[in-house]
Design a protein around this motif. Structure first.
Motif, short mmCIF file in Angstrom:
data_model
loop_
_atom_site.label_atom_id
_atom_site.label_comp_id
_atom_site.label_asym_id
_atom_site.label_seq_id
_atom_site.Cartn_x
_atom_site.Cartn_y
_atom_site.Cartn_z
N SER B 457 28.41 13.10 25.65
CA SER B 457 29.66 13.55 25.03
C SER B 457 30.80 12.58 25.34
N ALA B 458 30.70 11.89 26.49
CA ALA B 458 31.74 10.92 26.85
C ALA B 458 31.50 9.56 26.19
N THR B 459 30.26 9.09 26.27
CA THR B 459 29.98 7.74 25.75
C THR B 459 30.01 7.69 24.23
N SER B 460 29.85 8.85 23.59
CA SER B 460 30.00 8.89 22.12
C SER B 460 31.40 8.45 21.73
N LYS B 461 32.34 8.77 22.60
CA LYS B 461 33.74 8.37 22.32
C LYS B 461 33.86 6.85 22.36
N LYS B 462 33.16 6.24 23.30
CA LYS B 462 33.22 4.78 23.40
C LYS B 462 32.66 4.15 22.13
N ILE B 463 31.55 4.70 21.65
CA ILE B 463 30.96 4.19 20.41
C ILE B 463 31.94 4.34 19.25
N ARG B 464 32.62 5.50 19.22
CA ARG B 464 33.57 5.75 18.13
C ARG B 464 34.77 4.81 18.22
N TRP B 465 35.21 4.51 19.45
CA TRP B 465 36.33 3.56 19.59
C TRP B 465 35.90 2.17 19.14
N MET B 466 34.62 1.85 19.40
CA MET B 466 34.11 0.55 18.91
C MET B 466 34.20 0.50 17.40
N ALA B 467 33.82 1.61 16.76
CA ALA B 467 33.90 1.66 15.29
C ALA B 467 35.35 1.53 14.82
N ALA B 468 36.25 2.20 15.55
CA ALA B 468 37.67 2.16 15.16
C ALA B 468 38.22 0.74 15.27
N VAL B 469 37.89 0.06 16.36
CA VAL B 469 38.44 -1.29 16.57
C VAL B 469 37.75 -2.31 15.66
N SER B 470 36.43 -2.14 15.47
CA SER B 470 35.70 -3.13 14.66
C SER B 470 35.80 -2.84 13.16
N GLN B 471 36.23 -1.62 12.82
CA GLN B 471 36.29 -1.16 11.42
C GLN B 471 34.92 -1.27 10.75
N HIS B 472 33.88 -1.06 11.53
CA HIS B 472 32.51 -1.04 11.01
C HIS B 472 31.80 0.19 11.55
N VAL B 473 30.92 0.73 10.76
CA VAL B 473 30.09 1.85 11.23
C VAL B 473 29.35 1.39 12.48
N THR B 474 29.47 2.13 13.57
CA THR B 474 28.85 1.73 14.84
C THR B 474 28.07 2.93 15.39
N ARG B 475 26.79 2.71 15.71
CA ARG B 475 25.93 3.83 16.14
C ARG B 475 25.11 3.43 17.37
N PHE B 476 24.71 4.45 18.14
CA PHE B 476 23.75 4.23 19.22
C PHE B 476 22.43 3.75 18.63
N TYR B 477 21.83 2.73 19.20
CA TYR B 477 20.51 2.28 18.73
C TYR B 477 19.46 3.33 19.04
N TYR B 478 19.58 3.91 20.23
CA TYR B 478 18.54 4.79 20.75
C TYR B 478 18.25 5.99 19.84
N PHE B 479 19.27 6.46 19.12
CA PHE B 479 19.08 7.67 18.32
C PHE B 479 18.64 7.37 16.89
N ARG B 480 18.55 6.10 16.53
CA ARG B 480 18.18 5.78 15.15
C ARG B 480 16.71 6.10 14.91
N GLU B 481 16.45 6.73 13.79
CA GLU B 481 15.05 6.97 13.44
C GLU B 481 14.51 5.83 12.59
N ASP B 482 15.44 4.94 12.15
CA ASP B 482 15.03 3.83 11.28
C ASP B 482 15.09 2.50 12.04
N LYS B 483 14.65 2.52 13.30
CA LYS B 483 14.76 1.33 14.15
C LYS B 483 14.07 0.11 13.52
N GLU B 484 12.90 0.34 12.97
CA GLU B 484 12.15 -0.78 12.39
C GLU B 484 12.93 -1.42 11.24
N ILE B 485 13.52 -0.57 10.41
CA ILE B 485 14.28 -1.07 9.25
C ILE B 485 15.52 -1.83 9.73
#
Lengths: 94, 541
Positions: B457-485
């Motif tokens: 719940s805390a580190t999700s905020k860090k990911i969201r701040w990364m998205a805000a600063v980079s202006q790009h969709v930013t997601r945790f790798y670990y939770f992706r179900e499409d890792k291969e793609i």
């Protein structure tokens, strides 16, 4: 008073702070000039013009910014509002 | 040399207000990185996008849309609030010539502007002493700065309009029969009501009840009605012009308030009628229990002053007293709307409490001596003495309590407070690099930021701040179900963030990431490598 605020802004937030303060004065100014045409208390003019400046000015800039550069729309909004104030003043005197 | 009294009073207030700005911006002063909870990110993102990209937008860019695309029930994928507030942040970013400080400073100015409007109204109606005491109390009001830190930015500013709207309506009514009567104050009532609606509809709803109550009070007091069709029609037109400036956002209020999202959560009981705050237990997990406590939000020492102030208003019942009573009762109704089945944002209404409680407390302190019906020569000095005691309590009790919540260490990424939530310098610079170098259609996925249940719940905020600063969709790798793609897509950049692993002494994640670099990223090119952050893009060799 303005100098006190400017020094404070610069001391705590650097040049960005001072520029923000100047920015607020710029977007507030047309509304203060407009309210100066009415028989209102000084405090009312200051508070009302700040409230109008930080809300109406950005709203107009946003709308113009849908059609052109945000920065250019800021300039056009400022010039237009100041012109409107002078037109209003002239109209009122007549 | 004669000193202008008004000038001195204004100077004192300006100093108090500048202190408020200093106090409220402490998390920003030493570290110029963005901070706050989820709502703060969204407001930063909207204002920042306009200024940084030099354009307004109708439809949300992907990195905002992914979270807020459906927040506007009336017109999905557009802004969920009118852009007034956010455009003002964007303007200041342009004026300020920097990305972070101008937006956060402007937000602090707008969030604390209620101190200015309360001071202005109370000074106009009751004089300098009650006004300055009210202002000082609000500076240290946790119910004001906590939502400001959490990110309810527009709402904080919208509440600043309530005193001004009530004041304008007051001026219109009390001058109604006078020669100098001017409808301009009714027009200002409509204008500021409309603007408050654009900033945050909740503040508008707050003031509507108080306006109706004040009208009723004055009508009863003077045994007459105040109806001027021309004035009313023009005022309605002013409001409607503002309303239709941003129809997609303003019409959103209808589906929003016709819904019954939260009612079932609250256990309604008659005891609610006799309690000011909603039940803290109904908000466990989202709002701390202290937020609902009078002792912790105002300090128990203020309670006698509140009771005395309220008594003074009820006993005097002049127009100005009735105005404050209408304001207070209007807020009471808003705070008890769960009794009518409308419980949404109930705790947010509570955050408007200090704006009316503080003036009543200050009036209680200043008019305390007037309750003594005996005239004695030093009455004025006693009044100043009580004011000094009031300030002493505010500075010795409220200020230290406020400093425990709001200080330079909160959201510090290099201490426990902000380690998991706030971007450190390296992360901020890497995000900024992505903004400057990655094509618009690229998304970013991150490894290295802890994702386990206890910190997510805390580190999700860090990911969201990364998205805000980079202006790009930013997601945790670990939770992706499409890792291969993702690993074979030029539209995904892979960020390896080693900055948290060292302080956490997380050898296992370090080994995994090293191995990941060697195996999974063998077809990728390292495009950024600085301060323990690496960014790869897919580029088959």
């Amino acid at each position: 008073m303005i100098l006190v605020i400017l020094i404070f802004s610069f001391a705590i937030f650097g040049m960005a702070g001072a520029r923000v303060f100047i920015g607020i004065i710029l977007i507030t100014m047309p509304f203060f000039l407009f309210l100066n045409n009415f028989d209102m208390a000084e405090g009312e003019k200051y508070v009302f013009s700040i409230l109008l400046g930080v809300t109406i000015f950005p709203s107009l800039t946003y709308i113009l910014g849908l059609l052109m550069s945000f920065r250019i729309s800021m300039v056009i909004t400022l010039i237009t509002l100041i012109l409107l104030v002078f037109v209003f003043k002239k109209f009122k005197i007549r | 040399m004669k000193i202008n009294k008004n000038y001195v009073q204004t100077l004192i207030f300006v100093l108090v207000y500048l202190f408020a700005i200093y106090f409220w911006t402490q998390p920003l002063q030493d570290r110029k990185v963005p901070y706050g909870e989820y709502d703060a990110m969204s407001h930063f993102e909207v204002g920042d996008y306009m200024a940084y990209n030099d354009k307004s937008f109708m439809y949300l860019p992907p990195y905002i849309d992914i979270r807020y695309g459906n927040d506007n029930d009336f017109k999905p994928h557009t802004l969920w609030y009118a852009p007034t507030f956010h455009a003002s942040l964007g303007l200041m970013q342009v004026f300020g010539g920097q990305r972070i400080v101008p937006i956060f400073l402007m937000n602090a100015i707008l969030a604390t502007f209620v101190i200015v409007t309360v001071y202005f109204v109370i000074r106009s109606l009751f004089g300098f002493l009650p006004a300055i005491l009210s202002a000082i109390l609000i500076v240290f009001s946790p119910r004001d700065f906590m939502p400001y830190i959490w990110g309810q930015w527009p709402e904080r500013f919208a509440y600043a309009f309530i005193p001004v709207i009530l004041y304008c309506f007051y001026k219109y009514l009390i001058n109604y029969d006078k020669k100098e009567n001017t409808p301009i104050y009714l027009y200002f009532t409509a204008l500021f009501s409309g603007i408050s609606f654009l900033i945050h509809p909740l503040a508008f709803l707050h003031v509507v009840f108080s306006l109706i109550l004040f009208y009723i009070f004055i009508a009863i007091k003077n045994k007459r009605l105040y109806i001027n069709a021309n004035h009313i029609i023009i005022s309605i037109l002013i409001f409607l012009i503002l309303f239709f400036m941003f129809p997609y956002q303003n019409f959103r209020i209808f589906p929003e308030f016709s819904g019954n999202k939260e009612e079932s959560v609250f256990k309604l009981s008659l005891s609610r009628i006799f309690s000011w705050s909603p039940n803290a237990e109904d908000f466990i997990g989202s709002v701390p229990p202290s937020y609902f406590s009078y002792r912790e939000m105002h300090g128990l020492w203020t309670l006698p002053f509140l009771v005395i102030g309220l008594s003074v208003l009820i006993i005097n019942r002049k127009e100005r007293d009735l105005l404050l009573l209408a304001w207070l009762i209007g807020l009471y109704i808003m705070l008890h709307r769960d009794l009518f089945g409308k419980a949404e944002f109930l705790h947010r209404s509570l955050s408007a409490t200090a704006h009316i409680f503080s003036p009543i407390m200050a009036i209680g302190a200043i008019y305390l001596i007037n309750l003594v019906k005996v005239n004695f020569p030093y009455k004025k000095f006693v009044k100043y003495g009580i004011a000094l005691i009031f300030i002493y309590f505010a500075l010795s009790i409220n200020m230290p309590a406020a400093s425990k919540i709001l200080n330079k260490e909160i959201y510090n990424p290099y201490t426990q407070s902000g380690f998991f939530t706030t971007l450190n310098d390296a992360e901020f610079q890497a995000s900024q690099w992505i903004l400057d170098n990655a094509p618009k259609n690229v998304n970013v996925t991150v490894l290295g930021i802890p994702y386990q249940d206890q910190v997510l719940s805390a580190t999700s905020k860090k990911i969201r701040w990364m998205a805000a600063v980079s202006q790009h969709v930013t997601r945790f790798y670990y939770f992706r179900e499409d890792k291969e793609i993702i690993l074979k897509s030029p539209e995904w950049y892979i960020m390896l963030d080693y900055t948290m692993i060292g302080p956490l002494n997380d050898q296992e994640t370090f080994n995994f990431m090293q191995d990941f670099e060697k195996t999974a990223l063998s077809n990728h090119t390292l495009v950024y490598n600085k301060d323990n952050i690496e960014v790869y893009k897919f580029e088959p060799k």
